[in-house]
Design a protein around this motif. Structure first.
Motif, PDB file in Angstrom:
ATOM      1  N   ARG A 132      -0.047  18.454   9.309  1.00  0.00           N
ATOM      2  CA  ARG A 132       0.654  17.207   8.977  1.00  0.00           C
ATOM      3  C   ARG A 132       0.242  16.109   9.960  1.00  0.00           C
ATOM      4  NH1 ARG A 132       6.391  15.403   8.866  1.00  0.00           N
ATOM      5  NH2 ARG A 132       7.103  17.134  10.138  1.00  0.00           N
ATOM      6  N   ASP A 161      -1.306  12.531   9.173  1.00  0.00           N
ATOM      7  CA  ASP A 161      -0.617  11.302   9.591  1.00  0.00           C
ATOM      8  C   ASP A 161      -1.493  10.456  10.528  1.00  0.00           C
ATOM      9  OD1 ASP A 161       1.516  12.253   8.121  1.00  0.00           O
ATOM     10  OD2 ASP A 161       2.752  12.821   9.848  1.00  0.00           O
ATOM     11  N   ARG A 192       3.239   2.876   0.876  1.00  0.00           N
ATOM     12  CA  ARG A 192       3.581   2.401   2.222  1.00  0.00           C
ATOM     13  C   ARG A 192       4.068   0.946   2.176  1.00  0.00           C
ATOM     14  NH1 ARG A 192       2.617   5.990   5.798  1.00  0.00           N
ATOM     15  NH2 ARG A 192       3.459   4.555   7.345  1.00  0.00           N
TER      16      ARG A 192
HETATM   17  O1   DC Z   1       9.602  11.656  10.670  1.00  0.00           O
HETATM   18  P1   DC Z   1       9.518  12.652   9.502  1.00  0.00           P
HETATM   19  O2   DC Z   1       9.006  14.004   9.907  1.00  0.00           O
HETATM   20  O3   DC Z   1      10.809  12.755   8.757  1.00  0.00           O
HETATM   21  O4   DC Z   1       8.440  12.009   8.498  1.00  0.00           O
HETATM   22  C1   DC Z   1       8.014  12.648   7.324  1.00  0.00           C
HETATM   23  C2   DC Z   1       6.648  12.110   6.920  1.00  0.00           C
HETATM   24  O5   DC Z   1       6.755  10.754   6.521  1.00  0.00           O
HETATM   25  C3   DC Z   1       5.591  12.128   8.016  1.00  0.00           C
HETATM   26  O6   DC Z   1       4.796  13.299   7.952  1.00  0.00           O
HETATM   27  C4   DC Z   1       4.756  10.910   7.764  1.00  0.00           C
HETATM   28  C5   DC Z   1       5.637   9.999   6.947  1.00  0.00           C
HETATM   29  N1   DC Z   1       6.104   8.820   7.673  1.00  0.00           N
HETATM   30  C6   DC Z   1       5.254   7.732   7.714  1.00  0.00           C
HETATM   31  O7   DC Z   1       4.136   7.808   7.234  1.00  0.00           O
HETATM   32  N2   DC Z   1       5.683   6.580   8.294  1.00  0.00           N
HETATM   33  C7   DC Z   1       6.904   6.501   8.839  1.00  0.00           C
HETATM   34  N3   DC Z   1       7.301   5.335   9.390  1.00  0.00           N
HETATM   35  C8   DC Z   1       7.766   7.613   8.841  1.00  0.00           C
HETATM   36  C9   DC Z   1       7.317   8.780   8.255  1.00  0.00           C
END
Ligand code: DC
Length: 248
Positions: free
Chosen positions: A199, A203, A126
């Protein structure tokens, strides 16, 4: 006339009335409509749309391709030092370049979708992504969408919208979308809803930067709204916020 309304002249454009180009953060769970809304807002206000989820997806694609376990942080961290990810904003969404190769078409694969959520729990990954995203948005003029844009990447963003919808609605929208984007729909709608739920849980509950609205985000719940209504409300929020700030 419609084209003129969609693209206001620079002098009428609320986004250009601040002294510096604005940063608009759109966060929220999967399937809430972030990409669609972010794209509209970017076009309407003449800004660049950057999809940060695509960066996590690209990294997951690379890790999967190299058979690295998505739980193996040391290997993932080492991989990140040998990886470049580049977003190119376009009218139909971002094109994503992984080590210089356009991988846009591969990022919606269910394994990559799941993998993106898994690699995104690691603080070291991250930190790397956040740094890249801060560089991308440094000069402003962007609509950045993701999970932690308003809380971590740009906590001083000019506008923060947290877009949400009931899980069942989000799951069904995502299922419909799979058909529209030509992705072969081999799973049942219930499975998509369930996968999205898993998911979301990951998250929202990860230790580092969990998905949650920033304290100063405007909540926009699209459960009972049509796309046009959500777009209109999002435009309103941006215009109100940017005017407020210009007067301050
Ligand atoms: O928005 P998305 O579905 O394309 O994102 C895919 C994964 O990436 C989501 O499950 C969590 C991660 N993600 C994140 O942790 N932080 C972000 N700013 C964008 C996405």
């Amino acid at each position: 006339m419609i084209a003129e309304q969609m693209n206001p002249a620079p002098e009428d454009n609320p986004a250009t009335t601040t002294t510096r180009r604005p940063i608009i953060a759109i966060d929220g769970p999967a399937g809430a409509g972030k990409s669609t809304i972010a794209r509209h807002i970017a076009q309407y206000f003449g800004l660049l749309n950057l999809e940060t989820g695509a960066m996590y997806r690209a990294f997951a694609l690379k890790a999967l391709g190299e058979n690295i376990s998505l739980e193996d942080l040391p290997s993932l961290a080492a991989l990140s030092t040998k990886t470049t990810i580049h977003l190119e904003p376009g009218e139909e969404g971002n094109r994503v370049f992984l080590d210089g190769v356009d991988v846009t078409g591969k990022l919606r694969d269910p394994a990559v979708t799941d993998g993106a959520s898994r690699v995104s729990v690691h603080p070291q990954i991250r930190a790397w992504m956040v740094r890249l995203q801060q560089e991308l948005g440094a000069s402003g003029g962007v609509v950045m969408e993701g999970r932690d844009i308003g809380t971590v990447v740009f906590p001083h963003a000019d506008v923060k919208i947290f877009l949400d919808a009931a899980p069942e609605v989000r799951g069904l929208r995502r299922y419909d979308q799979m058909g529209q984007t030509g992705t072969e729909v081999t799973v049942a709608a219930a499975e998509v809803v369930q996968e999205m739920h898993a998911r979301d849980e990951r998250d929202r509950n990860r230790i580092d930067s969990p998905l949650k609205p920033a304290e100063d985000a405007v909540l926009l719940d699209s459960t009972h709204l049509t796309l046009d209504e959500v777009v209109a409300r999002a435009e309103e929020i941006v215009t109100e916020k940017i005017h407020l700030q210009a007067r301050a």
